[in-house]
Motif scaffolding. Structure first.
Motif, short mmCIF file in Angstrom:
data_model
loop_
_atom_site.label_atom_id
_atom_site.label_comp_id
_atom_site.label_asym_id
_atom_site.label_seq_id
_atom_site.Cartn_x
_atom_site.Cartn_y
_atom_site.Cartn_z
N SER A 263 0.80 -1.31 -0.09
CA SER A 263 0.18 0.20 -0.06
C SER A 263 0.73 1.25 0.14
N ARG A 271 -5.07 2.73 -3.57
CA ARG A 271 -5.00 2.47 -2.26
C ARG A 271 -6.57 2.29 -1.74
N LEU A 275 -7.14 -1.74 -3.07
CA LEU A 275 -6.48 -2.35 -1.99
C LEU A 275 -7.27 -2.38 -0.70
N SER A 276 -8.31 -1.64 -0.36
CA SER A 276 -9.14 -1.64 0.50
C SER A 276 -10.11 -2.66 0.45
N PHE A 301 -1.88 -1.04 7.69
CA PHE A 301 -2.45 -0.37 6.43
C PHE A 301 -3.25 0.80 6.67
N THR A 304 -1.18 3.98 6.05
CA THR A 304 -0.84 4.34 5.17
C THR A 304 -1.85 5.46 4.32
#
Length: 940
Positions: A263, A271, A275-276, A301, A304
């Motif tokens: 991330s 992100r 990615l979430s 995480f 970030t």
């Protein structure tokens, strides 16, 4: 071979090849003798030569011809048939390379011409130990920047690419993948991207060896960091999606562990949108070990997403947190009743910076978009095209299904945020606004059942009652109609399409209930829905445990059996995973619904727009006792550990989201959880500011002060850092409580008292001289009488600091009273340790110049000089050091005609003729400061 029995494995401390210089054993020159032993039939002789090659090079480096001869011997020795000799030789290559680098003017190309080919050749050696030695040597050489770029591109990389080819031997391939991943961070970005990245992407999809994929997953973050953001998003993120949905749980667990690193190298948009949802799929995985790793990585995480402009803080070059200038907070609006520092404007015009880079990255130029636009963007599925194409039937792969479900949660978050005073009709129109955008949910799945008539009826009834009912009544009507639609869909709950509808409708139900008055019918509906959810969850748990156990048994079996897994078993595992993914996603949603049972006001207090709401919801659930049973018994500790990072990400304006969780952790039954919070409470105070700290952290801080020593030490280590953030009146309340730190659960825990003395030295600046005299003076004197020497010595420095505090603030009367107390307590102490302490205190007072000289010579010097007649030598030793090394070096005592100089010199002369040798030594020799430590003298 005379004397060779003395050269065993433990002879590293001596010059191994000293036997080459022994005369008389033969008529050979040292060079000839070296060649003789290097090619001896005795393996041990050859090992000795290989082990001592560095000494050999040093001996023969003065002559170029001899040096080249040695190089040729090394090349021939590298072809030795004995693996142990080749291993010994390779272990010596890095130090030899460093030596050659230092003597580069003499032999500029020796390493590249002779030794580098050996390193490359050993990467393909038939012996496992030799290959490992070659790999370790290569990494050391790369780390020291001793390998030329041309050798990397023309020799090293081609060999590694050959070893990692699809048709390569399995053992060689695993080793090559490992070395590729480790060396990626040591090479230039261009080299990694053009030469190694394509092969790495291929290896991530290796269907033959799960060990290869696991190495790729474990090092995925390092590779992303090596190639940068653009290559990561274009090539690596699709592969990361594949690994996160791998059939072997070890792969998914490795992905969860490196999620933060991945991330960190992506843009805020990727992100948030890709990615979430992917992380949500991991945190709701069927396997417990994957969930455990995901929850451990959840806090990192979330961190970030941190953005200095929204958090109101930034990190200085020294690593400390600092508050941004108040000019940036002019338009702030508090989410709390008190006047907190915030960076969000009004709720309708809230903005979210798209440059949500981690705190360590310098923020890029940011574009802003409204929260409504963000939520619209979040309502569209952004699963990568490569991941979609892998699905063979009407169902998608596991990662995509769960991502879609998590997107539904995002839609729910958006609906809840913007429909507090609206009916479901408004919600429906808001959802419809995102349908024009391409959505895999619309185009890649069978048609959904048509419920448009139900929605129209719902809208009609809502508008019909709008004029005759108040807003709470209006919401009740909408809630009732939504429940009817939900009940009609319950019998088809196994259909993934229906599950998506249930998500959207349930989100609208929660939104409609926000400002309504609860009635009996609502409670009854929630109870019936809870029974259905419990049934679904129990079924999901049974299937999940069975699947996880089977996959664990497969992945924990021996590597040989792993390589020969039949196609049928692999296919069955994949099919089971695919079929369970929709069920898994449904259970995630139903669990989330169960966790949202508190009143609507609590739900609203957890909303924010910094990070995706599902991530925050999962983080807040880490304090749930059920998580400790189903995920990890240490999950609360992980939550506490990462809480400052999450708080920094959300900013003080969103502290209301974390407040309840922090209070729950602070009262956790496990002292390790409370200890973790105690060690970080000072950092959290910086993040929250003085007002929130006084309101929410001070009560918890007070509780930690009365906790176990294991918890109190966390508060004590940063006591000064926390107290300095409080207002003066609040800070003064802790003066009396500070003496409670002197008492510990275990009297042997002397380090606790040592830490207290260190903190008190810093805390002195926070209080006025009167408070120091009334409260802190007693603590200092108590610590000066401690049983442990280390505590006493640091306490003497505390006493000196107190004296300095008095005289620096012109509190001379307090200083004089304190001096008189020191004379009575230490100079006239019946124990020699106290009298020795008085000599040390006087020496430190002069060194620090913490009081005027005239005050010192009047009130302390006479008592100090009287120690010359002390019967204990240790006291007189410290007196001699104080006079010779400190007092007589000051300009005041060097001035001619000083009346006190004569008395000091007479005392020195008396000590020089002392009957004790140590006393006369220190009185005669003027040692450099710091050569002798006072603690050493006392121990003697």
């Amino acid at each position: 071979q005379v004397g060779f029995e003395d050269y065993g494995p433990d002879c590293d401390s001596m010059r191994i090849t000293a036997f080459l210089d022994i005369p008389g054993q033969d008529n050979l020159t040292p060079l000839s003798r070296l060649e003789k032993y290097a090619f001896s039939d005795n393996i041990f002789n050859r090992q000795i030569i290989a082990r001592g090659l560095l000494d050999v090079f040093r001996d023969f480096s003065s002559n170029e011809d001899d040096f080249l001869t040695v190089m040729e011997i090394v090349v021939r020795l590298s072809e030795d048939a004995e693996p142990t000799v080749r291993t010994e030789l390779m272990e010596q290559i890095p130090p030899i390379a460093i030596f050659l680098q230092e003597s580069r003017p003499k032999f500029p190309t020796a390493f590249f011409e002779y030794l580098m080919p050996i390193v490359v050749r050993y990467l393909t050696d038939v012996n496992n130990q030799v290959r490992k030695a070659g790999q370790e040597a290569l990494l050391i050489l790369l780390e020291q920047d001793l390998v030329a770029q041309s050798d990397i591109e023309n020799k090293v990389c081609p060999i590694l690419l050959d070893l990692s080819a699809p048709d390569s031997d399995d053992e060689y391939k695993v080793e090559a993948v490992n070395i590729i991943c480790k060396m990626a961070s040591m090479l230039s970005r261009t080299t990694v991207e053009h030469m190694l990245l394509p092969r790495f992407c291929e290896l991530c999809s290796d269907g033959k060896l799960f060990q290869v994929r696991k190495i790729c997953a474990a090092n995925f973050g390092d590779i992303c960091n090596a190639v940068g953001q653009e290559a990561t998003e274009r090539l690596l993120i699709p592969k990361f999606f594949e690994l996160c949905s791998d059939s072997v749980w070890g792969m998914r667990k490795a992905c969860a562990e490196c999620f933060m690193a991945v991330s960190y190298t992506t843009s805020p948009e990727v992100r948030r949108s890709k990615l979430s949802p992917l992380f949500i799929s991991l945190i709701s995985d069927t396997c417990r070990w994957v969930r455990q790793a995901a929850f451990q990585s959840l806090g990192p995480f979330i961190s970030t997403f941190a953005n200095p402009s929204s958090a109101g803080l930034y990190i200085r070059e020294d690593g400390t947190l600092s508050i941004r200038p108040s000019a940036q907070d002019v338009n702030s609006n508090s989410c709390q009743p008190s006047n907190n520092i915030t960076l969000t404007s009004s709720s309708t015009n809230a903005t979210l910076s798209s440059s949500e880079q981690p705190m360590e990255i310098k923020p890029e130029s940011s574009t802003e978009e409204t929260s409504a636009e963000v939520n619209t963007k979040l309502s569209v599925e952004n699963v990568n095209k490569d991941t979609r194409e892998e699905s063979s039937d009407c169902c998608t792969n596991p990662g995509e299904d769960v991502s879609q479900l998590s997107q539904g949660d995002r839609v729910a978050a958006g609906v809840m945020e913007f429909t507090k005073d609206s009916s479901f009709a408004g919600t429906n129109s808001r959802l419809q606004s995102a349908e024009d955008v391409f959505n895999t949910f619309l185009y890649w799945r069978p048609p959904l059942p048509d419920i448009s008539q139900d929605l129209e009826l719902l809208q009609f009834k809502t508008e019909k009652h709008k004029d005759s009912c108040s807003v709470p009544c209006n919401n009740c009507v909408a809630s009732s109609e939504i429940k009817k639609v939900l009940e009609s869909l319950q019998e088809h709950i196994d259909d993934p399409d229906v599950q998506a509808q249930v998500q959207v409708l349930s989100a609208a139900l929660r939104a409609a209930q926000f400002d309504s008055v609860g009635d009996y019918e609502t409670k009854k509906m929630e109870e019936s829905s809870g029974k259905l959810q419990n049934k679904t969850i129990s079924e999901e748990t049974a299937v999940s445990d069975a699947t996880c156990n089977q996959v664990e048994e497969d992945s924990l079996s021996s590597p040989a059996s792993q390589d020969h897994i039949s196609d049928q078993s692999t296919t069955s595992i994949l099919k089971n995973t695919d079929s369970e993914e929709p069920h898994r996603g449904t259970s995630v949603f139903l669990k989330k619904e169960q966790e949202n049972n508190p009143p609507c006001e609590d739900d609203k207090s957890k909303l924010q727009d910094i990070i995706p709401q599902p991530l925050l919801d999962q983080y807040l659930s880490m304090t749930d006792p059920a998580r400790a049973q189903t995920v990890d018994t240490e999950i609360a500790k992980h939550c506490a550990y990462s809480l400052p990072g999450v708080a920094l990400t959300l900013g003080r304006q969103n502290w209301h989201c974390l407040k309840d969780t922090y209070e729950t952790l602070a009262s956790d039954v496990q002292w390790k959880v409370r200890r973790t919070l105690a060690f970080s409470i000072h950092e959290l105070a910086v993040i929250l500011g003085d007002q929130l700290t006084a309101a929410d952290l001070v009560p918890i801080f007070n509780g930690f002060l009365k906790d176990l020593d294991e918890v109190r030490i966390g508060v004590l280590k940063h006591l000064y850092d926390f107290l300095k953030l409080l207002h003066a009146d609040k800070r003064r309340e802790y003066l009396y409580q500070l003496q409670e730190f002197v008492v510990t659960d275990n009297s042997r825990n002397w380090r606790f008292r040592y830490e207290l003395a260190e903190q008190l030295i810093l805390i002195l600046e926070l209080y006025n001289p009167n408070d120091v005299y009334d409260y802190l003076r007693h603590i200092a004197l108590t610590l000066c009488s401690d049983k442990v020497s280390e505590v006493r010595w640091i306490s003497f420095k505390l006493v000196v600091a107190i004296l300095q505090k008095f005289y620096a603030n012109n509190a001379n009367a307090l200083g004089l009273n304190f001096i008189n107390e020191l004379v009575v307590r230490f100079r006239h102490c019946s124990k020699w340790v106290g009298r020795q302490a008085f000599a040390f205190i006087c020496q430190a007072v002069v060194e620090e110049e913490c009081m005027p000289v005239d005050q010192f010579v009047e009130h302390l010097l006479p008592s100090l000089l009287s120690l010359a007649s002390d019967p204990v030598p240790n006291v007189r030793v410290l007196l001699a050091k104080a006079l010779r090394q400190t007092l007589l070096e000051k300009a005041y005592f060097k001035s001619v005609g000083n009346p006190h100089l004569e008395a000091a010199e007479e005392t020195i002369l008396a000590l020089q003729s002392d009957r004790d040798q140590d006393v006369s030594f220190f009185a005669t020799i003027k040692l450099k400061q710091g050569n002798m430590d006072n603690t050493t003298i006392e121990k003697q």
